[in-house]
Design a protein around this motif. Structure first.
Motif, mmCIF file in Angstrom:
data_model
loop_
_atom_site.group_PDB
_atom_site.id
_atom_site.type_symbol
_atom_site.label_atom_id
_atom_site.label_comp_id
_atom_site.label_asym_id
_atom_site.label_seq_id
_atom_site.Cartn_x
_atom_site.Cartn_y
_atom_site.Cartn_z
ATOM 1 N N ARG A 255 32.099 5.371 15.326
ATOM 2 C CA ARG A 255 32.093 6.653 15.161
ATOM 3 C C ARG A 255 30.929 7.274 16.124
ATOM 4 O O ARG A 255 29.837 6.986 16.188
ATOM 5 C CB ARG A 255 31.578 6.954 13.692
ATOM 6 C CG ARG A 255 32.934 6.379 12.610
ATOM 7 C CD ARG A 255 32.344 7.161 11.413
ATOM 8 N NE ARG A 255 33.233 6.618 10.223
ATOM 9 C CZ ARG A 255 33.072 6.052 9.261
ATOM 10 N NH1 ARG A 255 31.645 5.704 8.875
ATOM 11 N NH2 ARG A 255 33.775 5.682 8.339
ATOM 12 N N ASP A 264 36.377 8.894 15.898
ATOM 13 C CA ASP A 264 36.382 7.925 14.680
ATOM 14 C C ASP A 264 37.421 6.715 14.997
ATOM 15 O O ASP A 264 38.567 7.416 14.864
ATOM 16 C CB ASP A 264 36.301 8.364 13.448
ATOM 17 C CG ASP A 264 36.183 7.645 12.229
ATOM 18 O OD1 ASP A 264 36.119 6.449 12.617
ATOM 19 O OD2 ASP A 264 36.026 8.015 11.123
ATOM 20 N N GLY A 265 37.140 5.540 15.528
ATOM 21 C CA GLY A 265 38.368 4.877 15.481
ATOM 22 C C GLY A 265 37.952 3.227 15.763
ATOM 23 O O GLY A 265 36.706 2.855 15.262
ATOM 24 N N SER A 282 42.723 2.862 18.666
ATOM 25 C CA SER A 282 43.098 3.806 17.876
ATOM 26 C C SER A 282 42.110 4.677 17.286
ATOM 27 O O SER A 282 41.146 4.423 16.779
ATOM 28 C CB SER A 282 44.125 3.267 16.495
ATOM 29 O OG SER A 282 44.486 4.408 15.990
ATOM 30 N N ALA A 283 42.193 6.026 17.807
ATOM 31 C CA ALA A 283 41.282 6.894 17.348
ATOM 32 C C ALA A 283 41.587 8.316 16.805
ATOM 33 O O ALA A 283 42.479 8.745 17.179
ATOM 34 C CB ALA A 283 40.307 7.013 18.773
ATOM 35 N N ARG A 284 40.709 8.822 15.986
ATOM 36 C CA ARG A 284 40.749 10.290 15.600
ATOM 37 C C ARG A 284 39.730 11.028 16.199
ATOM 38 O O ARG A 284 38.370 10.658 16.210
ATOM 39 C CB ARG A 284 40.628 10.189 14.136
ATOM 40 C CG ARG A 284 40.603 11.599 13.282
ATOM 41 C CD ARG A 284 40.722 11.529 11.891
ATOM 42 N NE ARG A 284 42.001 10.983 11.255
ATOM 43 C CZ ARG A 284 42.204 10.728 10.399
ATOM 44 N NH1 ARG A 284 41.609 10.945 9.317
ATOM 45 N NH2 ARG A 284 43.634 9.912 10.105
ATOM 46 N N THR A 286 38.079 14.607 17.464
ATOM 47 C CA THR A 286 37.862 16.114 17.268
ATOM 48 C C THR A 286 37.187 16.730 18.483
ATOM 49 O O THR A 286 36.527 16.212 19.089
ATOM 50 C CB THR A 286 37.353 16.595 15.995
ATOM 51 O OG1 THR A 286 35.817 15.728 15.970
ATOM 52 C CG2 THR A 286 37.756 16.034 14.829
ATOM 53 N N GLN A 327 41.990 17.781 14.576
ATOM 54 C CA GLN A 327 41.847 16.568 14.836
ATOM 55 C C GLN A 327 43.364 16.006 15.106
ATOM 56 O O GLN A 327 44.271 16.688 14.961
ATOM 57 C CB GLN A 327 41.308 15.693 13.862
ATOM 58 C CG GLN A 327 41.969 15.898 12.431
ATOM 59 C CD GLN A 327 41.195 15.093 11.390
ATOM 60 O OE1 GLN A 327 40.141 15.088 11.247
ATOM 61 N NE2 GLN A 327 42.157 14.651 10.479
ATOM 62 N N ILE A 328 43.076 14.936 16.114
ATOM 63 C CA ILE A 328 44.431 14.363 16.543
ATOM 64 C C ILE A 328 44.104 12.765 16.394
ATOM 65 O O ILE A 328 42.969 12.334 16.887
ATOM 66 C CB ILE A 328 44.831 14.727 17.888
ATOM 67 C CG1 ILE A 328 46.014 14.095 18.700
ATOM 68 C CG2 ILE A 328 43.721 14.194 18.796
ATOM 69 C CD1 ILE A 328 46.678 14.848 19.589
ATOM 70 N N ASP A 329 45.283 11.924 16.020
ATOM 71 C CA ASP A 329 45.241 10.752 16.097
ATOM 72 C C ASP A 329 46.034 9.990 17.426
ATOM 73 O O ASP A 329 47.141 10.360 17.336
ATOM 74 C CB ASP A 329 45.939 9.880 14.850
ATOM 75 C CG ASP A 329 45.118 10.262 13.663
ATOM 76 O OD1 ASP A 329 43.634 10.609 13.619
ATOM 77 O OD2 ASP A 329 45.729 10.461 12.480
ATOM 78 N N VAL A 330 45.083 9.469 18.115
ATOM 79 C CA VAL A 330 45.856 8.984 19.388
ATOM 80 C C VAL A 330 45.298 7.550 19.840
ATOM 81 O O VAL A 330 44.150 7.289 19.475
ATOM 82 C CB VAL A 330 45.546 9.940 20.552
ATOM 83 C CG1 VAL A 330 46.045 11.278 20.494
ATOM 84 C CG2 VAL A 330 44.117 10.105 20.844
#
Length: 354
Positions: A255, A264-265, A282-284, A286, A327-330
């Protein structure tokens, strides 16, 4: 005339041990004296063992190529805690290319709890790095610091630093850290070690600031080393052997809040054949829109690539439940010195010269 055989039971007096107050006090005194003698013998034996183990540690390091010298070593504190004090400690690893000098190290150990030891460092520490990507002489100072070692989970080292200030000889500026907590856990197959790290309020040197600004609000990380024991030093031969064993770092938690960017991943990192980092996460994320603008302004990515990434990521971004920034999960990957977010190659990663 009284019949000697006609005696009532109440008239019979039995002599039993410890019924006398005097005997009880004598016995208690003997027990106390024995306990004192045993404790004194234990304390001085332990003090001698501590000295012996420090010498064994020095000899083992010398066999591994590290020379350790200290101007003075004292073990005192009888009859209470063992107070261990070492002055002017110097550790030199010529092969690995580094030298550390600490003006003083203090430690305490309880005679009744010998599986734990802790203390602190005194004076500014001097670290000289002569090999690798971070050649320099560093001066490390703290307003307070504590360290501790115990045998929990196979061996654990804890470090707590406050108001850390790091300066260097080549005027790279000053690195400041308000609070740093680290726990290093020794492991074995299949997890050879672990690191829990919490860092708060980092101020980067002017010459080393990132496009996202000079302040890193916090870093939380939980790392595990798998596939092989850690290398003895950060040199190319040692790292090559380590990488060839299939070793990698599992990032269980990462984080980061740095300027407008939040991440955050979790994922995995390793070294490729050229000893450059590769990884998949794999991360979130912002604050990605503002972060991309900052990367464009810094010239780290082309304007066309940055705008394309903003358009794609913006379409995928969602406002979390309860509100807040999008936010995006990528997936994030690092390969061939290229950082990619999803399918978008974003920026080149500088080469590390070991």
């Amino acid at each position: 005339m009284t019949d000697p055989n006609n005696i009532t039971p109440d008239a019979i007096i039995f002599k039993r041990p410890f019924t006398s107050s005097r005997r009880r006090w004598k016995t208690l005194g003997v027990v106390i004296i024995m306990a004192i003698v045993i404790y004194v013998a234990w304390w001085f034996w332990l003090a001698g063992t501590v000295r012996e183990q420090i010498n064994v540690w020095i000899d083992n390091n010398r066999m591994d190529g590290r020379d350790i010298q200290m101007a003075r070593l004292d073990v005192s504190g009888f009859p209470g805690l063992l107070d261990i004090h070492a002055e002017d400690v110097q550790i030199v690893d010529t092969a690995a290319g580094w030298r550390l000098r600490v003006p003083g190290i203090t430690a305490t150990m309880a005679p009744w709890k010998i599986d734990e030891i802790g203390g602190n460092f005194t004076g500014p520490m001097n670290l000289v790095v002569a090999k690798g990507p971070a050649l320099n002489t560093y001066i490390v100072q703290t307003s307070s610091n504590t360290w501790a070692m115990d045998r929990d989970q196979g061996g654990r080292v804890r470090l707590d630093l406050e108001d850390v200030v790091v300066t260097s000889n080549n005027d790279m500026g000053v690195l400041k850290v308000a609070d740093l907590k680290a726990v290093l856990i020794r492991g074995s197959v299949p997890i050879y070690g672990g690191l829990n790290l919490k860092v708060r309020d980092i101020t980067l040197p002017e010459q080393a600031q990132s496009p996202f600004g000079s302040n890193v609000k916090n870093i939380d990380a939980h790392l595990e080393l798998i596939g092989g024991a850690p290398p003895g030093s950060l040199t190319a031969p040692e790292l090559t052997q380590w990488a060839n064993r299939g070793a990698a770092v599992e990032v269980r938690l990462l984080r980061i809040i740095h300027g407008t960017l939040g991440l955050d991943g979790d994922g995995t990192m390793a070294l490729d054949g050229r000893l450059q980092p590769v990884g998949a996460f794999s991360a979130r994320v912002t604050g990605y829109d503002a972060a991309l603008n900052q990367l464009i302004q810094a010239g780290l990515i082309r304007s066309s690539d940055g705008n394309m990434a903003k358009m794609i990521l913006g379409a995928l971004g969602k406002v979390p439940e309860g509100g807040g920034p999008k936010q995006i999960d990528v997936p994030i990957s690092v390969q061939d010195q290229r950082l990619s977010v999803g399918p978008i190659p974003l920026m080149r990663v500088p080469e590390i010269l070991w």
